[in-house]
Design an enzyme around this catalytic site. Structure first.
Site, PDB file in Angstrom:
ATOM      1  N   SER A 133      14.778  15.091 -31.388  1.00 58.56           N
ATOM      2  CA  SER A 133      13.443  15.321 -31.926  1.00 58.56           C
ATOM      3  C   SER A 133      13.115  14.229 -32.927  1.00 58.56           C
ATOM      4  O   SER A 133      14.018  13.602 -33.495  1.00 58.56           O
ATOM      5  CB  SER A 133      13.389  16.686 -32.626  1.00 58.56           C
ATOM      6  OG  SER A 133      12.178  16.847 -33.366  1.00 58.56           O
ATOM      7  N   TYR A 146      16.295  23.016 -38.699  1.00 53.55           N
ATOM      8  CA  TYR A 146      16.075  22.450 -37.367  1.00 53.55           C
ATOM      9  C   TYR A 146      16.326  20.952 -37.400  1.00 53.55           C
ATOM     10  O   TYR A 146      16.992  20.402 -36.513  1.00 53.55           O
ATOM     11  CB  TYR A 146      14.649  22.745 -36.903  1.00 53.55           C
ATOM     12  CG  TYR A 146      14.277  22.064 -35.600  1.00 53.55           C
ATOM     13  CD1 TYR A 146      14.817  22.505 -34.395  1.00 53.55           C
ATOM     14  CD2 TYR A 146      13.400  20.979 -35.584  1.00 53.55           C
ATOM     15  CE1 TYR A 146      14.490  21.880 -33.197  1.00 53.55           C
ATOM     16  CE2 TYR A 146      13.065  20.356 -34.398  1.00 53.55           C
ATOM     17  CZ  TYR A 146      13.610  20.802 -33.208  1.00 53.55           C
ATOM     18  OH  TYR A 146      13.294  20.180 -32.031  1.00 53.55           O
TER      19      TYR A 146
END
Length: 277
Positions: A133, A146
């Site tokens: 990501s 995250y």
């Protein structure tokens, strides 16, 4: 013709990568928790092998991988796509919530990779694609845990690239920006059970408001993103990092400039720590 094993391929970017591989003439094993929930075009495709697998079920991974190798005679490309998000300030996230996230995003990825590597080494080559990501190179407010999990994915991928080079195996981390998938749905994204009101009106909780507005309106096109991943995998050499989307590229530039400023401000004193008096 290559054989792909893609985890978390029932929807979103994983499903689109499977479709892109099929369109390129490849065969695809789609590892999903419930094969019955696969889209009809993947469930019934001639060159698709659905495999029931929850990557957090460590004992189930080796048999699932073995079934793919037996079905297709080997594995050429592993795509570690299974994962989910977690919103909330770092202070709000409990140990149990953080560990659950890492069990999927990190340890699931590690264990699937471990199970596939013997087949790749025996074949004398292969490619591993880890879906990271943009939050895996820049820690952002409201997604700290995250981000931590995706930083881990990037570090693992970089280490694997060096460790596996003698075997002809390549490793790449894909770092997408925001794409129009189901990732911001409650099925893929969770929030901490405990909320700290002090963060209301701060960047950590502003992220929660952004999710409601951004869901399914993100700029990134998952079909185009998957097509690029397929194109890159089809080339002879994988890049170490593949950034997807203008926003990912923009944030990377911000990160590079910020780190350069940090380094420059303390460069001389940092160097001096290595000097003997």
């Amino acid at each position: 013709m290559a054989t792909w094993l893609i985890t978390g391929a029932s929807r979103g970017l994983g499903a689109e990568i499977a479709r892109a591989a099929l369109a390129g003439g490849d065969t695809v094993a789609v590892a999903v928790r419930n094969p019955d929930r696969l889209p009809e075009d993947l469930k019934n495709a001639e060159r698709v092998f659905p495999v029931a697998l929850d990557v957090t079920d460590t004992e189930a991974i080796a048999p699932a991988v073995a079934s793919v190798a037996e079905r297709f005679g080997g594995i050429d490309v592993l795509v570690n796509n299974a994962g989910r998000g977690l919103l909330g300030a770092v202070e709000e996230v409990s140990d149990a919530e953080a560990r659950s996230l890492f069990d999927l995003n990190v340890f699931g990825l590690i264990n699937v990779t471990r199970a596939v590597l013997p087949y790749l080494r025996e074949a004398g080559g292969g490619k591993i694609v880890h879906i990271g990501s943009r939050s895996g190179f820049e820690g952002e407010p409201g997604v700290g845990l995250y981000s931590a999990s995706k930083f881990a994915v990037a570090g693992i991928s970089e280490a694997l690239a060096a460790e596996l080079a003698p075997f002809g195996i390549q490793s790449m981390v894909v770092e997408p920006g925001v794409f129009r998938t189901d990732f911001l749905d409650q099925s893929s994204l969770s929030v901490p059970a405990h909320r700290v009101a002090a963060y209301d009106g701060t960047p950590a909780h502003s992220t929660l408001d952004w999710v409601d507005d951004a869901n399914h309106t993100q700029l990134g096109d998952p079909v185009k993103g998957a097509a690029l991943i397929r194109e890159v995998v089809g080339a002879d050499k994988l890049p170490g990092h593949l950034l997807l989307g203008a926003d990912a590229l923009d944030r990377w530039q911000v990160k590079v400039e910020r780190v350069a400023d940090d380094v420059q401000a303390w460069r001389e004193k940092s160097v001096a720590t290595a000097h003997q008096d």
